[in-house]
Design a protein around this motif. Sequence first.
Motif, PDB file in Angstrom:
ATOM      1  N   GLY A  39      64.987 122.722  34.157  1.00  0.00           N
ATOM      2  CA  GLY A  39      64.054 122.780  35.285  1.00  0.00           C
ATOM      3  C   GLY A  39      64.340 121.772  36.362  1.00  0.00           C
ATOM      4  O   GLY A  39      63.444 121.394  37.110  1.00  0.00           O
ATOM      5  N   SER A  40      65.592 121.336  36.473  1.00  0.00           N
ATOM      6  CA  SER A  40      65.966 120.361  37.509  1.00  0.00           C
ATOM      7  C   SER A  40      66.799 121.062  38.575  1.00  0.00           C
ATOM      8  O   SER A  40      67.856 121.611  38.290  1.00  0.00           O
ATOM      9  CB  SER A  40      66.780 119.216  36.903  1.00  0.00           C
ATOM     10  OG  SER A  40      67.941 119.718  36.264  1.00  0.00           O
ATOM     11  N   LYS A  41      66.303 121.062  39.795  1.00  0.00           N
ATOM     12  CA  LYS A  41      66.997 121.749  40.882  1.00  0.00           C
ATOM     13  C   LYS A  41      68.331 121.094  41.223  1.00  0.00           C
ATOM     14  O   LYS A  41      69.231 121.722  41.776  1.00  0.00           O
ATOM     15  CB  LYS A  41      66.096 121.816  42.112  1.00  0.00           C
ATOM     16  CG  LYS A  41      64.865 122.696  41.913  1.00  0.00           C
ATOM     17  CD  LYS A  41      64.003 122.702  43.146  1.00  0.00           C
ATOM     18  CE  LYS A  41      62.833 123.680  42.987  1.00  0.00           C
ATOM     19  NZ  LYS A  41      61.955 123.345  41.863  1.00  0.00           N
ATOM     20  N   ASP A  42      68.427 119.802  40.922  1.00  0.00           N
ATOM     21  CA  ASP A  42      69.689 119.082  41.122  1.00  0.00           C
ATOM     22  C   ASP A  42      69.627 117.798  40.308  1.00  0.00           C
ATOM     23  O   ASP A  42      68.706 117.606  39.515  1.00  0.00           O
ATOM     24  CB  ASP A  42      69.956 118.787  42.610  1.00  0.00           C
ATOM     25  CG  ASP A  42      68.798 118.063  43.281  1.00  0.00           C
ATOM     26  OD1 ASP A  42      68.280 117.083  42.698  1.00  0.00           O
ATOM     27  OD2 ASP A  42      68.398 118.468  44.386  1.00  0.00           O
ATOM     28  N   ALA A  43      70.594 116.917  40.521  1.00  0.00           N
ATOM     29  CA  ALA A  43      70.685 115.702  39.708  1.00  0.00           C
ATOM     30  C   ALA A  43      69.995 114.501  40.351  1.00  0.00           C
ATOM     31  O   ALA A  43      70.236 113.361  39.950  1.00  0.00           O
ATOM     32  CB  ALA A  43      72.153 115.369  39.463  1.00  0.00           C
ATOM     33  N   SER A  44      69.118 114.745  41.323  1.00  0.00           N
ATOM     34  CA  SER A  44      68.519 113.636  42.064  1.00  0.00           C
ATOM     35  C   SER A  44      67.190 113.154  41.479  1.00  0.00           C
ATOM     36  O   SER A  44      66.558 112.255  42.047  1.00  0.00           O
ATOM     37  CB  SER A  44      68.301 114.047  43.526  1.00  0.00           C
ATOM     38  OG  SER A  44      67.369 115.128  43.608  1.00  0.00           O
ATOM     39  N   ALA A  45      66.731 113.736  40.377  1.00  0.00           N
ATOM     40  CA  ALA A  45      65.430 113.354  39.810  1.00  0.00           C
ATOM     41  C   ALA A  45      65.374 111.867  39.479  1.00  0.00           C
ATOM     42  O   ALA A  45      66.344 111.286  38.988  1.00  0.00           O
ATOM     43  CB  ALA A  45      65.144 114.172  38.560  1.00  0.00           C
ATOM     44  N   SER A  46      64.226 111.265  39.741  1.00  0.00           N
ATOM     45  CA  SER A  46      64.091 109.811  39.591  1.00  0.00           C
ATOM     46  C   SER A  46      64.200 109.336  38.153  1.00  0.00           C
ATOM     47  O   SER A  46      64.517 108.162  37.908  1.00  0.00           O
ATOM     48  CB  SER A  46      62.761 109.339  40.190  1.00  0.00           C
ATOM     49  OG  SER A  46      61.661 109.958  39.535  1.00  0.00           O
ATOM     50  N   HIS A  47      63.972 110.219  37.163  1.00  0.00           N
ATOM     51  CA  HIS A  47      64.039 109.737  35.775  1.00  0.00           C
ATOM     52  C   HIS A  47      65.446 109.283  35.388  1.00  0.00           C
ATOM     53  O   HIS A  47      65.600 108.525  34.432  1.00  0.00           O
ATOM     54  CB  HIS A  47      63.516 110.779  34.780  1.00  0.00           C
ATOM     55  CG  HIS A  47      64.060 112.156  34.929  1.00  0.00           C
ATOM     56  ND1 HIS A  47      63.378 113.166  35.563  1.00  0.00           N
ATOM     57  CD2 HIS A  47      65.220 112.710  34.501  1.00  0.00           C
ATOM     58  CE1 HIS A  47      64.084 114.277  35.516  1.00  0.00           C
ATOM     59  NE2 HIS A  47      65.210 114.031  34.871  1.00  0.00           N
ATOM     60  N   PHE A  48      66.452 109.711  36.141  1.00  0.00           N
ATOM     61  CA  PHE A  48      67.812 109.265  35.826  1.00  0.00           C
ATOM     62  C   PHE A  48      68.037 107.793  36.170  1.00  0.00           C
ATOM     63  O   PHE A  48      69.015 107.193  35.710  1.00  0.00           O
ATOM     64  CB  PHE A  48      68.842 110.144  36.528  1.00  0.00           C
ATOM     65  CG  PHE A  48      68.951 111.521  35.929  1.00  0.00           C
ATOM     66  CD1 PHE A  48      69.470 111.696  34.659  1.00  0.00           C
ATOM     67  CD2 PHE A  48      68.480 112.624  36.613  1.00  0.00           C
ATOM     68  CE1 PHE A  48      69.547 112.953  34.080  1.00  0.00           C
ATOM     69  CE2 PHE A  48      68.554 113.881  36.059  1.00  0.00           C
ATOM     70  CZ  PHE A  48      69.090 114.051  34.791  1.00  0.00           C
ATOM     71  N   ARG A  49      67.151 107.204  36.962  1.00  0.00           N
ATOM     72  CA  ARG A  49      67.244 105.769  37.232  1.00  0.00           C
ATOM     73  C   ARG A  49      66.708 104.945  36.069  1.00  0.00           C
ATOM     74  O   ARG A  49      66.890 103.730  36.030  1.00  0.00           O
ATOM     75  CB  ARG A  49      66.463 105.401  38.509  1.00  0.00           C
ATOM     76  CG  ARG A  49      67.078 105.933  39.781  1.00  0.00           C
ATOM     77  CD  ARG A  49      66.427 105.335  41.023  1.00  0.00           C
ATOM     78  NE  ARG A  49      65.121 105.901  41.304  1.00  0.00           N
ATOM     79  CZ  ARG A  49      63.970 105.248  41.208  1.00  0.00           C
ATOM     80  NH1 ARG A  49      63.953 103.969  40.810  1.00  0.00           N
ATOM     81  NH2 ARG A  49      62.823 105.835  41.497  1.00  0.00           N
ATOM     82  N   PHE A  50      66.045 105.597  35.121  1.00  0.00           N
ATOM     83  CA  PHE A  50      65.358 104.874  34.053  1.00  0.00           C
ATOM     84  C   PHE A  50      65.869 105.207  32.655  1.00  0.00           C
ATOM     85  O   PHE A  50      65.933 104.335  31.794  1.00  0.00           O
ATOM     86  CB  PHE A  50      63.852 105.151  34.138  1.00  0.00           C
ATOM     87  CG  PHE A  50      63.238 104.669  35.415  1.00  0.00           C
ATOM     88  CD1 PHE A  50      62.715 103.390  35.506  1.00  0.00           C
ATOM     89  CD2 PHE A  50      63.202 105.480  36.543  1.00  0.00           C
ATOM     90  CE1 PHE A  50      62.163 102.923  36.688  1.00  0.00           C
ATOM     91  CE2 PHE A  50      62.639 105.025  37.732  1.00  0.00           C
ATOM     92  CZ  PHE A  50      62.127 103.748  37.807  1.00  0.00           C
ATOM     93  N   LEU A  51      66.211 106.452  32.412  1.00  0.00           N
ATOM     94  CA  LEU A  51      66.740 106.834  31.109  1.00  0.00           C
ATOM     95  C   LEU A  51      68.081 106.154  30.842  1.00  0.00           C
ATOM     96  O   LEU A  51      68.885 105.973  31.758  1.00  0.00           O
ATOM     97  CB  LEU A  51      66.945 108.347  31.053  1.00  0.00           C
ATOM     98  CG  LEU A  51      65.708 109.236  30.960  1.00  0.00           C
ATOM     99  CD1 LEU A  51      66.104 110.678  31.253  1.00  0.00           C
ATOM    100  CD2 LEU A  51      65.049 109.134  29.590  1.00  0.00           C
ATOM    101  N   SER A  52      68.326 105.819  29.604  1.00  0.00           N
ATOM    102  CA  SER A  52      69.641 105.330  29.190  1.00  0.00           C
ATOM    103  C   SER A  52      70.394 106.514  28.575  1.00  0.00           C
ATOM    104  O   SER A  52      70.015 107.004  27.511  1.00  0.00           O
ATOM    105  CB  SER A  52      69.492 104.200  28.166  1.00  0.00           C
ATOM    106  OG  SER A  52      70.752 103.831  27.653  1.00  0.00           O
ATOM    107  N   ILE A  53      71.443 106.970  29.266  1.00  0.00           N
ATOM    108  CA  ILE A  53      72.181 108.153  28.824  1.00  0.00           C
ATOM    109  C   ILE A  53      73.646 107.792  28.640  1.00  0.00           C
ATOM    110  O   ILE A  53      74.313 107.363  29.583  1.00  0.00           O
ATOM    111  CB  ILE A  53      72.053 109.301  29.839  1.00  0.00           C
ATOM    112  CG1 ILE A  53      70.589 109.692  30.026  1.00  0.00           C
ATOM    113  CG2 ILE A  53      72.873 110.506  29.378  1.00  0.00           C
ATOM    114  CD1 ILE A  53      70.362 110.754  31.087  1.00  0.00           C
ATOM    115  N   ALA A  54      74.135 107.946  27.424  1.00  0.00           N
ATOM    116  CA  ALA A  54      75.551 107.745  27.131  1.00  0.00           C
ATOM    117  C   ALA A  54      76.163 109.120  26.876  1.00  0.00           C
ATOM    118  O   ALA A  54      76.153 109.613  25.754  1.00  0.00           O
ATOM    119  CB  ALA A  54      75.738 106.832  25.924  1.00  0.00           C
TER     120      ALA A  54
END
Length: 220
Positions: A39-54
Motif C-alpha cells: 500500500g505504498s505509492k512510492d518509497a518516500s513514506a516517513s516510516h523509512f526514516r525510523f525503521l531499521s531495515i537490513a
Amino acid sequence: MGDTLHIIRETLRGKSLVRTFMNLRASSVHVSGSGIDLGSKDASASHFRFLSIAGTVSHVDLHPGKSTVQRIDLEKPFAIDTGSQDFLLLFNVLEHLFDYSNCLRESLRVLKPGGTLVGAVPFLYRIHPDPDDHFRYTKSTIVRLLSEIGYETVVVDALGRGPFTVATSMILPGLPNRLLRAAMMAPVLLLDGIFKMVKSHDLVETYPLAYFFIATKPQS
C-alpha cells in the motif's frame, strides 16, 4: 522529553499525530532480508526514516506513484510468490480495505516461515479516504483477526498520550500552518501528563490514537 521533541519536530514536518506516534514506535523495530511495503505509492513514506531495515524493500499499491511500484489490489490475490518474503510492512492501510481479511491472508501466504508482518492502523482519528475509509480496529480485534488467520506471537501496542492528544489530532489538519500546529503540542502533551496523574487507568489504552502491531508466520 525526547519523545516530546520528536513529536514537535514531526509536527513541523507536517506529519499527522497518528503518523508521528507510529514512527516513534517504528524506531524500535528491526527487520532484515527481502520485504515489501504494502500500500505504498512510492518509497518516500516517513516510516523509512525510523525503521531499521537490513535488506531490500519493494513497493506495491493499487495506485502506484512511480513506475517502480508494482500495481496490486490488496483485496485480491497477490501476484507474489508464496513464501518469498522475510517481512511485510502494512502501515495505515487496513482501514482503507473493505476486504481486509484477504490482505491479511495473502500476507501470511507470501511470508516465509518465521517471517514478520509489521503494521499500524489509526483508531480515534478523522475520516481520511484513500480512496475510501472503512474501518477502525480495537486491540482485541487486531489480535483476534491475526491469530485466527494463522499468525503467531501477535503484539499490539496502543499509541498516543491521552484524550487531549486525541482531540488535538482532529484539530491539527484544520490549522493554517505548521508553526501553529507545533506550538500547540507542548501544552497538549502537558495536559495529558497532568490528566494521567489524577486518573488511575492507562490513558493510552483508554484513548488510543492508533495501534501498532507485529505478528509472525509460524515456522511450520
